[in-house]
Design a protein around this motif. Structure first.
Motif, short mmCIF file in Angstrom:
data_model
loop_
_atom_site.label_atom_id
_atom_site.label_comp_id
_atom_site.label_asym_id
_atom_site.label_seq_id
_atom_site.Cartn_x
_atom_site.Cartn_y
_atom_site.Cartn_z
N THR A 87 0.80 -1.22 0.00
CA THR A 87 0.00 0.00 0.00
C THR A 87 0.84 1.27 0.00
O THR A 87 0.34 2.35 -0.32
CB THR A 87 -0.94 0.03 1.23
OG1 THR A 87 -0.16 -0.06 2.42
CG2 THR A 87 -1.94 -1.12 1.17
N PHE A 88 2.12 1.16 0.36
CA PHE A 88 3.00 2.32 0.40
C PHE A 88 4.44 1.84 0.29
O PHE A 88 4.80 0.79 0.84
CB PHE A 88 2.83 3.09 1.72
CG PHE A 88 3.77 4.25 1.87
CD1 PHE A 88 3.51 5.45 1.23
CD2 PHE A 88 4.93 4.13 2.63
CE1 PHE A 88 4.40 6.52 1.35
CE2 PHE A 88 5.80 5.19 2.76
CZ PHE A 88 5.54 6.39 2.13
N CYS A 89 5.26 2.61 -0.41
CA CYS A 89 6.69 2.29 -0.53
C CYS A 89 7.47 3.59 -0.62
O CYS A 89 7.23 4.40 -1.52
CB CYS A 89 6.94 1.43 -1.76
SG CYS A 89 8.66 0.96 -1.98
N ASP A 90 8.40 3.80 0.31
CA ASP A 90 9.24 4.99 0.24
C ASP A 90 10.63 4.59 -0.27
O ASP A 90 10.86 3.46 -0.71
CB ASP A 90 9.29 5.73 1.58
CG ASP A 90 10.08 5.03 2.66
OD1 ASP A 90 10.69 3.97 2.41
OD2 ASP A 90 10.10 5.54 3.80
N SER A 91 11.57 5.50 -0.19
CA SER A 91 12.91 5.26 -0.72
C SER A 91 13.62 4.11 -0.02
O SER A 91 14.46 3.42 -0.63
CB SER A 91 13.76 6.53 -0.64
OG SER A 91 13.90 6.95 0.71
N SER A 92 13.29 3.85 1.22
CA SER A 92 13.88 2.72 1.94
C SER A 92 13.45 1.40 1.30
O SER A 92 14.24 0.46 1.19
CB SER A 92 13.47 2.72 3.41
OG SER A 92 13.89 3.90 4.04
N GLY A 93 12.21 1.34 0.87
CA GLY A 93 11.72 0.16 0.19
C GLY A 93 12.38 -0.02 -1.16
O GLY A 93 12.75 -1.14 -1.55
N ILE A 94 12.55 1.08 -1.88
CA ILE A 94 13.22 1.03 -3.18
C ILE A 94 14.65 0.50 -2.99
O ILE A 94 15.13 -0.32 -3.78
CB ILE A 94 13.24 2.42 -3.84
CG1 ILE A 94 11.82 2.95 -4.04
CG2 ILE A 94 14.03 2.40 -5.14
CD1 ILE A 94 10.92 2.15 -4.94
#
Length: 117
Positions: free
Chosen positions: A54-61
């Motif tokens: 549902t959400f992805c920020d730069s840490s996820g990338i």
């Protein structure tokens, strides 16, 4: 806030991690650890199913890049499946959409990998 869920699944092409919820600075280490636990074989596909993300920020990338490196270190490939539109947009803007294989769904990723086999 939706908690991050990570469920390992096996597919004919290799290991799959079903990832759901929010992937951010606080939860990215859990996904990174789950990826590191996987030992894909040479020629296999390590697949991240992001259909419930549902959400992805730069840490996820950054975890996606680490997963790519982990797969390569084992002689395997990495693909992302069911990537949410907002994450596709971020991957496109950063240029990672040209580096990370993306498929509409898990079945398509598995079939594409097996057809090359």
């Amino acid at each position: 806030m939706k908690p991050l869920t990570i469920a390992p699944v096996d597919a004919a092409s290799g290991p799959v991690l079903e990832v759901g919820g929010e992937l951010d600075y606080a939860t990215a280490p859990a996904l990174r650890a789950a990826v590191k636990e996987l030992q894909p074989g040479v020629g296999q596909l390590l697949l991240l199913d992001l259909g419930n993300l549902t959400f992805c920020d730069s840490s996820g990338i950054a975890v996606f890049v680490a997963a790519l490196n982990h797969a390569a270190a084992h002689g395997a490939e990495l693909a992302l499946a069911a990537v949410p539109p907002q994450t596709v947009r971020v991957l496109s803007v950063t240029g990672l959409a040209q580096v990370l294989a993306m498929h509409e769904h898990v079945e398509g990723a598995v079939a594409a990998h097996l057809s090359r086999g």
